[in-house]
Design a protein around this motif. Structure first.
Motif, mmCIF file in Angstrom:
data_model
loop_
_atom_site.group_PDB
_atom_site.id
_atom_site.type_symbol
_atom_site.label_atom_id
_atom_site.label_comp_id
_atom_site.label_asym_id
_atom_site.label_seq_id
_atom_site.Cartn_x
_atom_site.Cartn_y
_atom_site.Cartn_z
ATOM 1 N N THR A 449 0.976 -1.333 -0.179
ATOM 2 C CA THR A 449 -0.141 0.158 0.165
ATOM 3 C C THR A 449 0.930 1.230 -0.256
ATOM 4 O OG1 THR A 449 -2.439 -0.792 1.114
ATOM 5 C CG2 THR A 449 -1.763 1.570 0.857
ATOM 6 N N ALA A 450 2.215 1.087 0.408
ATOM 7 C CA ALA A 450 2.879 2.216 0.945
ATOM 8 C C ALA A 450 3.476 2.976 -0.366
ATOM 9 C CB ALA A 450 3.860 2.296 1.625
ATOM 10 N N GLU A 451 4.064 0.960 -1.445
ATOM 11 C CA GLU A 451 4.285 1.797 -2.348
ATOM 12 C C GLU A 451 3.314 2.299 -3.055
ATOM 13 O OE1 GLU A 451 5.758 -2.039 -5.351
ATOM 14 O OE2 GLU A 451 7.055 -1.561 -3.783
ATOM 15 N N GLU A 452 2.168 1.535 -3.528
ATOM 16 C CA GLU A 452 1.303 2.490 -4.260
ATOM 17 C C GLU A 452 1.239 3.961 -4.248
ATOM 18 O OE1 GLU A 452 -1.994 -0.531 -3.069
ATOM 19 O OE2 GLU A 452 -0.872 -1.849 -5.041
ATOM 20 N N LEU A 453 0.808 4.357 -3.004
ATOM 21 C CA LEU A 453 0.841 5.661 -2.814
ATOM 22 C C LEU A 453 1.313 6.640 -3.251
ATOM 23 C CD1 LEU A 453 -1.414 4.995 1.221
ATOM 24 C CD2 LEU A 453 -1.781 5.564 -1.321
ATOM 25 N N GLY A 454 3.195 5.732 -2.863
ATOM 26 C CA GLY A 454 3.945 6.755 -3.209
ATOM 27 C C GLY A 454 3.994 6.883 -4.463
ATOM 28 N N VAL A 462 6.425 8.792 2.301
ATOM 29 C CA VAL A 462 5.280 8.252 2.089
ATOM 30 C C VAL A 462 6.389 7.211 3.882
ATOM 31 C CG1 VAL A 462 4.030 5.829 1.758
ATOM 32 C CG2 VAL A 462 4.469 7.549 0.694
ATOM 33 N N ARG A 463 5.713 7.104 5.131
ATOM 34 C CA ARG A 463 6.480 6.268 5.763
ATOM 35 C C ARG A 463 5.435 5.276 6.712
ATOM 36 N NH1 ARG A 463 8.285 9.958 10.616
ATOM 37 N NH2 ARG A 463 9.933 8.437 10.750
ATOM 38 N N ALA A 479 2.599 14.247 4.696
ATOM 39 C CA ALA A 479 3.115 13.084 4.946
ATOM 40 C C ALA A 479 2.015 11.993 4.659
ATOM 41 C CB ALA A 479 4.645 12.783 5.391
ATOM 42 N N VAL A 480 1.832 11.195 3.824
ATOM 43 C CA VAL A 480 1.427 10.097 3.996
ATOM 44 C C VAL A 480 2.217 9.052 4.699
ATOM 45 C CG1 VAL A 480 0.290 8.174 2.783
ATOM 46 C CG2 VAL A 480 0.350 10.095 1.455
ATOM 47 N N VAL A 481 1.429 8.276 5.741
ATOM 48 C CA VAL A 481 1.490 7.172 7.027
ATOM 49 C C VAL A 481 0.886 5.478 6.929
ATOM 50 C CG1 VAL A 481 1.735 6.807 9.435
ATOM 51 C CG2 VAL A 481 2.517 8.891 9.215
ATOM 52 N N VAL A 482 0.709 4.676 6.658
ATOM 53 C CA VAL A 482 0.916 4.142 5.856
ATOM 54 C C VAL A 482 0.466 2.661 7.623
ATOM 55 C CG1 VAL A 482 -0.329 1.934 5.085
ATOM 56 C CG2 VAL A 482 0.991 3.386 3.910
#
Length: 656
Positions: A449-454, A462-463, A479-482
């Motif tokens: 999911t972090a990879e897709e949101l990046g 993305v963390r 920032a995006v926190v998964v």
């Protein structure tokens, strides 16, 4: 230092020459005190609450002195062999509590005492104790009632603690609440009234936050934090600080539920629905029930708090045992985020793909707007890893390991498929159904999911926060926190958007508490949003659990769940005993068991391997009789040295 007496020196103590000892044997048919003669030389050291060595069945065994008496019903008594330490690790209150917990859970007293008292460290016991300077210590500063005053019943709860009364409350915290500060304020008022407090939280992160809040509210030297992460010596050092009365407040994880605090005036638990509160060792007590038992036995106050509410908490409120502390709707509206589902009719009309998309356009827009405003975005994903489950790319059949039939997973984008059970790689995977060799994602984990949101938000950090690395806090920058459930870090001043993805993984679990657990995890994440922030839940808005999140009304959902369990006869509306073991062993125990008149026997169901599980259901009022009879049946099997054990659990968390 240990004290030993030789046979030639043995003379009985002048008074109270009989010691009643709980021998640490762990056998149900030996779950009773045994009388031993106290030698005169051990008279001073062998006080109630100390550890001793006794001879039992020809062997030297550990034990605890429960009481001293003048006489015994037996004429010939064995001598007390040794006092391991004169430290009185068991208080009378703790002995009474341990017996009540053992009876409640059909267990043995020695098993409960083993949970309650940490292993001894002689070096720690011998350390010099600082002079008692409590008289010269500054008083606990007055408590600002503004925090509790935001709740209609909160100020009254605080005043009752200050007056030395025992209020009991079920608290539903509003979004963004600084719950450690509220617990610390309750502790401060309790200490100011001359009493002590015990608080239990689920994990180390919550304990660290509560520890800091208690230090700020109480000042130095008035509390200790107990957890397994401290190490044996430091944990025992802090245990002794409590048992010797040098601190008034103890906070900790599950084991702290037995902390020996003198003049106990308040017990509290945060997030009692977390399964970490259930002890995995016999007799499997739950921290909430142990603390409520302490409140009942010691006429102490009780505080059961959380973002949401369990069925057990709702029952406390409905029966009048505890009072609700909830925010009024006007205050809640100013603090709550805006919650939007993606599966209701208006959203489907605007975005027909929202029913099947993993990240519908509504969620993507909410994240984009929050990032544009410079705020962080939290994305909750129920599964950790990269692709924890894959399937055939042609026929969609689940991809299985050819050796053990376990599910195949991918740990990275270019990784070789490997079995999640046995760990064997399956580089040459071929679908046994269609022969296809392509794999597709069946379940998406946090790292994927972090990879897709990046890729969706280029240039935005993305963390991830999960089992490999759990973040405590994140900065205020965009920032995006998964994160997986329970690992969500706090953000200052709160997240601009919170996205709840893959909700089906929580909602479709075959579990009695699936809806309750889903709401608990969602509210824990949504509570981290800033006031007026966006929470997007990828689910149908007509579901009761989604409705409870939309209105931020956990009490309504808990009442609905409890009503359904009453109708079906499930805990906490009824009581259940789970019997797990070999089929012949379970059948033997049931044959020995004298069932209460209104008992129902359910099962059997498979329990893994060759074991099976049977359930015995009784009305709440019949629990004491059921537990007593279960212990008697277990004792009969233990006395016969039955070859296969049966695990007996009362109201287990994993009922199904």
């Amino acid at each position: 230092m240990a004290t030993t007496v030789t046979k030639r020196e043995r003379q009985p103590a002048g008074r109270l020459s009989v010691a009643r000892v709980c021998v640490d044997m762990g056998l149900a048919h030996l779950d009773r005190p045994f009388d031993y003669r106290v030698p005169a030389e051990l008279d001073e050291a062998a006080q109630p609450g100390v550890r001793v060595k006794v001879r039992f069945a020809g062997k030297v065994a550990d034990g605890w002195v429960l009481d001293r008496a003048e006489t015994s019903d037996h004429d010939r008594l064995a001598w007390l062999e040794k006092v391991v330490s004169p430290e009185r690790v068991l208080t009378p209150e703790l002995i009474t509590l341990a017996r009540a917990v053992a009876d409640r859970y059909a267990g043995n007293l020695s098993d409960v005492l083993r949970l309650a008292v940490p292993p001894r460290h002689a070096r720690v016991e011998a350390e010099p104790t600082a002079a008692d300077d409590d008289a010269g210590a500054p008083e606990v500063p007055p408590v600002d009632p503004a925090g509790w005053g935001r709740y209609p019943a909160g100020a009254a709860f605080l005043r009752a603690l200050a007056d030395g009364r025992p209020p009991r409350a079920v608290w539903s915290a509003m979004p963004g609440e600084d719950w450690p500060a509220r617990y610390a304020e309750a502790a401060a008022e309790t200490v100011r009234s001359g009493r002590g407090a015990v608080f239990v939280v689920a994990d180390a992160r919550d304990l660290d936050r509560l520890d800091r809040a208690l230090a700020a509210a109480l000042g130095p030297g008035r509390h200790v934090a107990l957890s397994a992460a401290l190490g044996p010596s430091e944990r025992y050092r802090r245990f002794l600080a409590a048992s010797r009365g040098r601190v008034a407040v103890v906070a900790g994880t599950r084991a702290a539920m037995f902390a020996p605090v003198p003049r106990l005036g308040l017990v509290g638990i945060w997030d009692d629905g977390d399964d970490l509160h259930a002890e995995p060792r016999a007799p499997y007590p739950h921290a909430r029930d142990v603390l409520l038992t302490r409140a009942r036995l010691g006429d102490a106050a009780a505080l059961v708090g959380g973002w949401t509410r369990t069925g057990e908490g709702q029952l406390l409120a409905e029966t009048g045992w505890a009072r609700e502390i909830v925010p009024d709707r006007a205050t809640l509206r100013t603090r709550a985020p805006v919650v939007t589902p993606t599966g209701d009719d208006p959203q489907l009309a605007r975005d027909p793909a929202a029913a099947t998309a993993r990240l519908p356009s509504l969620a993507w827009q909410a994240a984009r707007e929050a990032l544009k405003d410079g705020a962080a975005v939290l994305v909750q994903v129920p599964r950790r890893g990269y692709l924890p489950s894959v399937s055939c790319g042609d026929c969609r059949a689940p991809a299985r390991c050819p050796h053990c039939a376990g599910p195949l997973q991918l740990s990275a984008s270019r990784a070789v498929p490997a079995c999640r059970w046995c760990g064997r790689v399956s580089a040459g995977f071929a679908c046994p159904h269609c022969g296809g060799r392509r794999l597709r994602a069946a379940v998406t984990g946090a790292r994927r999911t972090a990879e897709e949101l990046g890729r969706a938000f280029p240039g935005v950090p993305v963390r991830t926060s999960g089992r490999d690395e759990v973040l405590d806090t994140v900065g205020a920058e965009a920032a995006v926190v998964v994160a997986t459930p329970g690992a969500e870090p706090a953000a200052s001043p709160g997240y601009g958007a919170v996205l709840l993805l893959d909700t089906w993984a929580l909602l479709t679990r075959a579990d009695l508490r699936a809806a309750e657990e889903t709401l608990r995890r969602w509210t824990a994440a949504a509570a981290l949003a800033r006031p007026g922030g966006r929470v997007v839940v990828v689910a149908d808005g007509s579901l009761p659990v989604v409705q409870a999140l939309l209105r931020w009304d956990p009490a309504w959902h808990a009442g609905r769940e409890l009503a359904e369990r009453r109708e079906l006869g499930f805990p906490p509306a009824a009581r259940m005993a789970s019997l797990t073991g070999k089929p012949e062993a379970v059948a033997e125990l049931l044959a020995e068991l004298k069932l209460p008149e209104r008992a129902d026997v359910l099962g059997p169901v498979p329990a893994g391997g060759d074991d099976e599980r049977m359930l015995v259901r009784v009305p709440r009022g019949d629990l004491a009789e059921l537990a007593r009879n279960l212990h008697a049946a277990s004792a009969a099997r233990s006395a016969r040295k039955a070859p296969h054990p049966v695990r007996v659990q009362i109201d287990p968390a994993d009922l199904f």
